[in-house]
Design an enzyme around this catalytic site. Structure first.
Site, PDB file in Angstrom:
ATOM      1  N   LYS A   1     146.409  73.833 104.838  1.00  0.00           N
ATOM      2  CA  LYS A   1     144.742  73.500 104.457  1.00  0.00           C
ATOM      3  C   LYS A   1     144.343  75.078 104.002  1.00  0.00           C
ATOM      4  O   LYS A   1     144.213  75.926 104.983  1.00  0.00           O
ATOM      5  CB  LYS A   1     144.301  73.262 105.779  1.00  0.00           C
ATOM      6  CG  LYS A   1     142.747  72.550 105.574  1.00  0.00           C
ATOM      7  CD  LYS A   1     141.740  73.313 104.782  1.00  0.00           C
ATOM      8  CE  LYS A   1     141.346  74.334 105.644  1.00  0.00           C
ATOM      9  NZ  LYS A   1     140.082  75.156 104.807  1.00  0.00           N
TER      10      LYS A   1
ATOM     11  N   THR B   1     137.525  81.845 115.153  1.00  0.00           N
ATOM     12  CA  THR B   1     138.205  80.752 114.562  1.00  0.00           C
ATOM     13  C   THR B   1     139.570  80.705 115.264  1.00  0.00           C
ATOM     14  O   THR B   1     139.770  79.386 115.800  1.00  0.00           O
ATOM     15  CB  THR B   1     138.400  80.627 113.134  1.00  0.00           C
ATOM     16  OG1 THR B   1     137.419  81.278 112.488  1.00  0.00           O
ATOM     17  CG2 THR B   1     138.816  79.252 112.676  1.00  0.00           C
TER      18      THR B   1
ATOM     19  N   GLU C   1     147.157  85.167 113.490  1.00  0.00           N
ATOM     20  CA  GLU C   1     147.088  86.333 112.799  1.00  0.00           C
ATOM     21  C   GLU C   1     145.691  86.482 112.624  1.00  0.00           C
ATOM     22  O   GLU C   1     145.066  85.831 111.761  1.00  0.00           O
ATOM     23  CB  GLU C   1     148.054  86.390 111.546  1.00  0.00           C
ATOM     24  CG  GLU C   1     149.515  86.081 111.753  1.00  0.00           C
ATOM     25  CD  GLU C   1     150.372  86.521 110.883  1.00  0.00           C
ATOM     26  OE1 GLU C   1     149.974  86.706 109.540  1.00  0.00           O
ATOM     27  OE2 GLU C   1     151.635  86.693 111.248  1.00  0.00           O
TER      28      GLU C   1
ATOM     29  N   CYS D   1     143.089  92.479 106.294  1.00  0.00           N
ATOM     30  CA  CYS D   1     143.212  92.272 107.621  1.00  0.00           C
ATOM     31  C   CYS D   1     143.545  93.562 108.169  1.00  0.00           C
ATOM     32  O   CYS D   1     143.181  94.125 109.227  1.00  0.00           O
ATOM     33  CB  CYS D   1     143.933  91.030 107.897  1.00  0.00           C
ATOM     34  SG  CYS D   1     145.642  91.294 107.502  1.00  0.00           S
TER      35      CYS D   1
ATOM     36  N   GLU E   1     134.423  93.792 112.855  1.00  0.00           N
ATOM     37  CA  GLU E   1     135.106  93.836 111.390  1.00  0.00           C
ATOM     38  C   GLU E   1     134.163  93.360 110.384  1.00  0.00           C
ATOM     39  O   GLU E   1     133.506  92.613 110.386  1.00  0.00           O
ATOM     40  CB  GLU E   1     136.101  92.677 111.644  1.00  0.00           C
ATOM     41  CG  GLU E   1     136.979  92.614 110.137  1.00  0.00           C
ATOM     42  CD  GLU E   1     138.050  91.525 110.285  1.00  0.00           C
ATOM     43  OE1 GLU E   1     137.784  90.395 110.683  1.00  0.00           O
ATOM     44  OE2 GLU E   1     139.106  91.764 109.781  1.00  0.00           O
TER      45      GLU E   1
HETATM   46  P1  NAD Z   1     138.077  81.954 108.677  1.00  0.00           P
HETATM   47  O1  NAD Z   1     138.655  82.099 110.253  1.00  0.00           O
HETATM   48  O2  NAD Z   1     136.648  81.743 108.584  1.00  0.00           O
HETATM   49  O3  NAD Z   1     139.006  80.869 108.077  1.00  0.00           O
HETATM   50  C1  NAD Z   1     140.454  80.714 107.998  1.00  0.00           C
HETATM   51  C2  NAD Z   1     140.888  79.281 107.682  1.00  0.00           C
HETATM   52  O4  NAD Z   1     140.529  78.697 108.819  1.00  0.00           O
HETATM   53  C3  NAD Z   1     140.113  78.742 106.437  1.00  0.00           C
HETATM   54  O5  NAD Z   1     141.074  77.927 105.934  1.00  0.00           O
HETATM   55  C4  NAD Z   1     139.197  77.807 107.219  1.00  0.00           C
HETATM   56  O6  NAD Z   1     138.740  76.422 106.380  1.00  0.00           O
HETATM   57  C5  NAD Z   1     139.837  77.471 108.501  1.00  0.00           C
HETATM   58  N1  NAD Z   1     139.015  77.145 109.658  1.00  0.00           N
HETATM   59  C6  NAD Z   1     137.693  77.369 109.876  1.00  0.00           C
HETATM   60  N2  NAD Z   1     137.144  76.959 110.995  1.00  0.00           N
HETATM   61  C7  NAD Z   1     138.197  76.092 111.468  1.00  0.00           C
HETATM   62  C8  NAD Z   1     138.279  75.073 112.471  1.00  0.00           C
HETATM   63  N3  NAD Z   1     137.435  74.788 113.540  1.00  0.00           N
HETATM   64  N4  NAD Z   1     139.588  74.507 112.737  1.00  0.00           N
HETATM   65  C9  NAD Z   1     140.521  74.841 111.819  1.00  0.00           C
HETATM   66  N5  NAD Z   1     140.435  75.613 110.703  1.00  0.00           N
HETATM   67  C10 NAD Z   1     139.234  76.398 110.479  1.00  0.00           C
HETATM   68  O7  NAD Z   1     138.417  83.480 108.314  1.00  0.00           O
HETATM   69  P2  NAD Z   1     138.447  83.743 106.596  1.00  0.00           P
HETATM   70  O8  NAD Z   1     136.983  84.293 106.414  1.00  0.00           O
HETATM   71  O9  NAD Z   1     139.013  82.878 105.564  1.00  0.00           O
HETATM   72  O10 NAD Z   1     139.407  84.935 106.390  1.00  0.00           O
HETATM   73  C11 NAD Z   1     139.052  86.378 107.014  1.00  0.00           C
HETATM   74  C12 NAD Z   1     139.756  86.760 108.146  1.00  0.00           C
HETATM   75  O11 NAD Z   1     141.162  86.721 108.368  1.00  0.00           O
HETATM   76  C13 NAD Z   1     139.274  88.181 108.700  1.00  0.00           C
HETATM   77  O12 NAD Z   1     139.097  88.239 109.921  1.00  0.00           O
HETATM   78  C14 NAD Z   1     140.605  88.861 108.532  1.00  0.00           C
HETATM   79  O13 NAD Z   1     141.070  90.074 109.515  1.00  0.00           O
HETATM   80  C15 NAD Z   1     141.591  87.689 108.957  1.00  0.00           C
HETATM   81  N6  NAD Z   1     143.041  87.995 108.468  1.00  0.00           N
HETATM   82  C16 NAD Z   1     144.049  88.285 109.436  1.00  0.00           C
HETATM   83  C17 NAD Z   1     145.390  88.410 108.735  1.00  0.00           C
HETATM   84  C18 NAD Z   1     146.185  88.786 109.865  1.00  0.00           C
HETATM   85  O14 NAD Z   1     147.294  88.516 109.247  1.00  0.00           O
HETATM   86  N7  NAD Z   1     145.948  89.298 111.057  1.00  0.00           N
HETATM   87  C19 NAD Z   1     145.453  88.449 107.475  1.00  0.00           C
HETATM   88  C20 NAD Z   1     144.522  88.040 106.483  1.00  0.00           C
HETATM   89  C21 NAD Z   1     143.371  87.656 106.925  1.00  0.00           C
END
Ligand code: NAD
Length: 509
Positions: free
Chosen positions: A192, A249, A267, A301, A399
């Protein structure tokens, strides 16, 4: 203030043969949503809708999980020899490499990432596949002997249908980081991808078909997190969820997966410190800390988004850093000269701009601070630098995930450590010093899953990847990914006599 623009705004670059509709991919077929709905996808330079993507709901996830489950239970994939799966995955890597320019073009258009950086991420996606394809062939497992009595060994098995949920920053590469090990170990998957950036994910179907991945092994459901993502998290036939995204999330997913006792890899977010001691090579430290927060548009990230600088060199560092930030080239994502492109989406742009407004009363602005000159529209933010930022400031603690950095002075090692560790996150940290003992002592006291000494984020795929505190749970990377995606069953074999007391020996039959 801040950020050099590449000049006059050219019309947005439209890649050739851009689809205007993308669908799910289930059991080897491209399909619409069961209820026929779609969602709009914008490009970050014009913020116009250029694509309608199928909007997956629970019914679509059900179909995809059923296809993945059939492929797991009845299909060849989990039963292939590691070498056979490895060959297919190397073909995936070959195809990704052959198409790196096209992948980068589409990714850059959809996400706003600078084209040169998107190209690097496409190549890294291929490398992720190669790495895990090699690793499963080299895989060894433990065997133990209790002399004369027992032989015990580990039987490693794929788990089933893995649910992979990914964010919009470097989408294709982060998908590969999960797809590579999940598939290499013989699982089947439902991906997804993030709803802001579904375009590059839709290319996986063709790549896997061409490489010879059997139908049903890879399934893709587009859609919103609260709908498609949530349905995957709650699906009883999905025993594993690998999630990358925001910490809040992750918390929600943790709670929603709890009734099913799923395997979870999380992550999450970061607010990583770069600590610059007075004895550091300042030229290298300035270069690296500029790159560390402004590359990938700051949507990274592991961005070093807090820079802690020792007082003796603070003024000099700040002056050089601000001057350097002004020289960073902001431009159209497809322009090879661009170093910072457009943020992914107007909602995210508004969030980053909101933090910049907050920062004006929390620190001293020395570069950027809003839209760069020459970019009246689109999700542009000039590389922005706040200095003298106190540790209780929101721009120090939270962040931002954009091209915004907070710089704070410190006097002693103890103070630097308290500042570095004084946030809820613990993903990465960067330390700049030429004192070997200090470097290692300091690194080992940091609350961070990954530390780089005198270096930017340069990954070695064998090392653990993951965060502590609010930055994540569990580690992937190298064999840790293999561990996450497999059961390790212990098989115990008795040698010689059966070794056990006989119950009821004293009673007559
Ligand atoms: P997000 O949490 O908004 O979304 C990530 C994914 O989760 C998307 O596909 C979204 O549709 C899905 N999602 C959202 N709500 C959900 C739910 N209730 N149930 C299941 N799935 C759900 O994150 P984003 O804004 O897309 O990404 C940015 C974030 O990701 C930042 O906080 C960044 O630090 C983090 N990130 C972490 C790493 C790591 O390896 N630690 C790497 C890249 C990004």
């Amino acid at each position: 203030m801040g950020g050099t623009s590449t000049g006059t705004v050219a019309p947005r670059h439209l890649p050739a043969d851009l689809p205007d509709r993308i669908r799910h991919y289930v059991g080897g077929e491209h399909v619409d949503s069961v209820d026929g709905t779609t969602f709009e996808v914008l490009d970050p330079v014009s913020n116009e809708t250029y694509l309608h993507a199928a909007a997956g709901k629970a019914a679509d996830v059900d179909r995809a999980v059923a296809a993945a489950r059939r492929a797991f239970e009845d299909g060849p994939w989990p039963r292939l020899l590691p070498r056979e799966r490895s060959r297919v995955l190397h073909r995936v890597a070959d195809i990704v490499e052959e198409r790196d320019a096209r992948l980068a073009e589409l990714e850059s258009f959809d996400s706003g990432l600078p084209i040169t950086q998107a190209l690097g991420q496409a190549r890294r996606a291929a490398e992720n596949f190669r790495f895990f394809a090699d690793l499963v062939v080299a895989q060894t497992d433990d065997a133990f002997k209790v002399p004369g009595r027992q032989l015990n060994y580990v039987n490693r098995k794929p788990i089933g249908v893995a649910g992979l949920i990914t964010p919009w920053n470097t989408p294709f590469m982060l998908e590969s980081w999960k797809l590579g090990p999940a598939l290499a170990t013989g699982n089947t998957v439902v991906l997804k991808p993030a709803e802001f950036t579904p375009l590059s994910a839709s290319l996986w179907a063709g790549i896997f078909e061409e490489a010879g991945v059997p139908a049903g092994v890879f399934n893709l459901v587009h859609g919103l997190g609260e709908e498609a993502g949530d349905a995957l998290v709650r699906h009883p036939d999905v025993p594993l969820i690998s999630f990358t995204g925001e910490s809040r999330t992750g918390q929600l997913i943790f709670a929603n997966a709890a009734p099913h006792l799923k395997g979870l890899s999380m992550e999450l977010g970061g607010k990583s410190p770069a600590v610059v001691f007075a004895d550091a090579d300042l030229d290298a430290a300035v270069d690296a800390t500029i790159f560390g927060v402004f590359s990938l548009n700051g949507e990274r990230c592991t961005a070093g988004s807090r820079i802690l600088v020792q007082r003796e060199v603070y003024d000099e560092f700040v002056e050089r850093y601000a001057a350097h930030a002004h020289r960073v080239v902001v431009g159209l994502p497809h322009d090879p000269a661009t170093e910072v492109g457009a943020l992914v989406h107007p909602e995210h742009h508004a969030k980053v701009m909101g933090y910049i407004e907050i920062g004006r009363s929390e620190g001293r602005l020395v570069a950027g601070g809003g839209r760069p000159e020459g970019f009246p529209t689109g999700n542009y933010v000039a590389p922005t630098v706040f200095v003298d930022v106190p540790p209780d400031a929101r721009i120090f603690q939270e962040e931002i995930f954009g091209p915004v950095v907070a710089i704070t002075p410190f006097d002693t090692d103890e103070e630097a450590l308290a500042l570095a560790n004084g946030v809820r996150y613990g993903l990465a940290a960067y330390v700049w010093t030429n004192d070997l003992r200090r470097a290692h002592t300091f690194a080992q006291s940091l609350d961070a899953g990954m530390v780089w000494l005198n270096s930017n984020n340069v990954r070695d795929l064998r090392t653990p990847f993951g965060g502590v505190k609010a930055s994540g749970l569990g580690h992937e990377g190298g064999y840790r990914s293999i561990d996450f995606y497999t059961h390790q069953q212990a098989v115990h074999v008795t040698l010689g006599e059966v070794h056990q007391p006989t119950f009821g020996k004293g009673r007559r039959p």
